[in-house]
Design a protein around this motif. Structure first.
Motif, short mmCIF file in Angstrom:
data_model
loop_
_atom_site.label_atom_id
_atom_site.label_comp_id
_atom_site.label_asym_id
_atom_site.label_seq_id
_atom_site.Cartn_x
_atom_site.Cartn_y
_atom_site.Cartn_z
N GLN A 49 0.87 -1.17 0.00
CA GLN A 49 0.00 0.00 0.00
C GLN A 49 0.91 1.22 0.00
O GLN A 49 1.68 1.42 0.95
N ARG A 50 0.85 2.00 -1.04
CA ARG A 50 1.74 3.16 -1.18
C ARG A 50 0.99 4.42 -0.78
O ARG A 50 -0.03 4.76 -1.35
N LYS A 51 1.56 5.13 0.21
CA LYS A 51 1.01 6.40 0.67
C LYS A 51 2.08 7.47 0.58
O LYS A 51 3.25 7.17 0.31
N ALA A 52 1.71 8.70 0.85
CA ALA A 52 2.65 9.82 0.68
C ALA A 52 3.89 9.66 1.53
O ALA A 52 5.01 9.87 1.07
N ASN A 53 3.72 9.28 2.79
CA ASN A 53 4.86 9.23 3.71
C ASN A 53 5.15 7.84 4.23
O ASN A 53 5.96 7.69 5.15
N ILE A 55 5.01 3.28 3.27
CA ILE A 55 4.68 2.15 2.41
C ILE A 55 4.57 0.92 3.29
O ILE A 55 5.48 0.64 4.09
N ASN A 58 0.40 -4.97 1.95
CA ASN A 58 -1.03 -5.27 1.93
C ASN A 58 -1.21 -6.76 2.25
O ASN A 58 -0.26 -7.44 2.65
#
Length: 298
Positions: A49-53, A55, A58
């Protein structure tokens, strides 16, 4: 499958950062991301799951993490054994351990085994508790040293045997500069604003869940954090930036034996722990039975 992709996948899962992994290998963050996407493309699934700040793994990534660990460990063990065929003997015993603290007990047992059964060749590796249990089930480990603290080491339905070999109490390690060091016991309420560290080399919540299970019902510890290096944990505690919990009785002459850190018991009755050996009773490896015989007769 490129083994380097697996190594990078495991490191990204551990550090939760493409940049951190890129810096460790002196390559660009884009190069790490590209290799992870190549792995995901080969598998046909997304692993993170890649987020702004941040990873994070999943569901598919969490499943593949254990499989990738096994693939890499099997490969490394095979290479090690290939280079050591000239010294291999008729029996091999594969041992796992959960942390550096259990390793001291393991070392003494391996020395005793070598003295009594010099033909046994021993391989050793460190893994999370969850991974140790899977490895024993799959036959890639004969026996593992782990800790039972606050919760059982393994589910009752696993069919594995747990043999207690050491008993003690968990204590809190803190800097001599920490005002709490003046207390004879530490209350959970004293730690509400203090980062509490625990060490495990792989992504694992076993010790976190164990600590929370040891607290009185209804109490929470919102500042319990994982570190991946015992040296890093010791540095943060010694600098009074955090506290950490340790197994009393296994600290002497080890990595936690430092004059900058003092150890205090918790003001709780539920800090009992056991170091246990976990194995499959159906395992017919003679070397395993030799080790168990030594433990049960000494």
């Amino acid at each position: 499958m490129d083994l380097e992709h697996l190594h990078l996948f495991l490191e990204v899962a551990q550090y939760g950062s493409f940049k951190q992994v890129a810096d460790r290998h002196f390559i660009s963050q884009r190069a790490v991301s590209k290799q992870i996407r190549q792995l995901e493309s080969e598998l046909g699934v997304t692993l993170f799951q890649r987020k702004a700040n941040a990873i994070t793994l999943n569901t598919q990534g969490q499943f593949f993490w254990a499989e990738a660990q096994d693939i890499v460990n099997h490969y490394n063990n095979a290479v090690h054994e290939l280079h050591g065929l000239d010294r291999l003997t008729s029996q091999t015993l594969q041992i796992g351990y959960f942390s550096i603290f259990e390793s001291h007990l393991l070392k003494n047992d391996v020395h005793a085994l070598s003295q009594n059964y010099p033909d046994v060749h021993v391989t050793v590796r460190e893994e999370s508790n969850e991974h140790l249990i899977k490895s024993i089930h799959r036959g890639s480990l004969d026996i593992a040293y782990s800790i039972a603290y606050g919760k059982t080491t393994l589910p009752e339905t696993t069919g594995l045997t747990v043999l207690p070999v050491f008993t003690g109490e968990m204590v809190l390690g803190l800097s001599r500069d920490n005002p709490l060091a003046q207390q004879t016991k530490i209350n959970v309420a004293d730690l509400q604003e203090t980062p509490i560290l625990y060490y495990t080399p792989e992504s694992s919540t076993f010790l976190l869940e164990s600590f929370l299970a040891s607290l009185p019902q209804g109490q929470q510890a919102d500042h319990v954090l994982r570190v991946t290096s015992i040296e890093h944990m010791q540095l943060l505690v010694a600098l009074n930036q955090a506290v950490a919990f340790y197994p009393a009785g296994l600290l002497e002459n080890g990595p936690a034996d430092t004059p900058d850190i003092v150890y205090r018991p918790f003001a709780l009755d539920s800090q009992h722990y056991q170091i246990v050996m976990v194995y499959d009773p159906q395992n017919k490896n003679p070397a395993l039975h030799d080790l168990l015989h030594l433990k049960q007769t000494n």
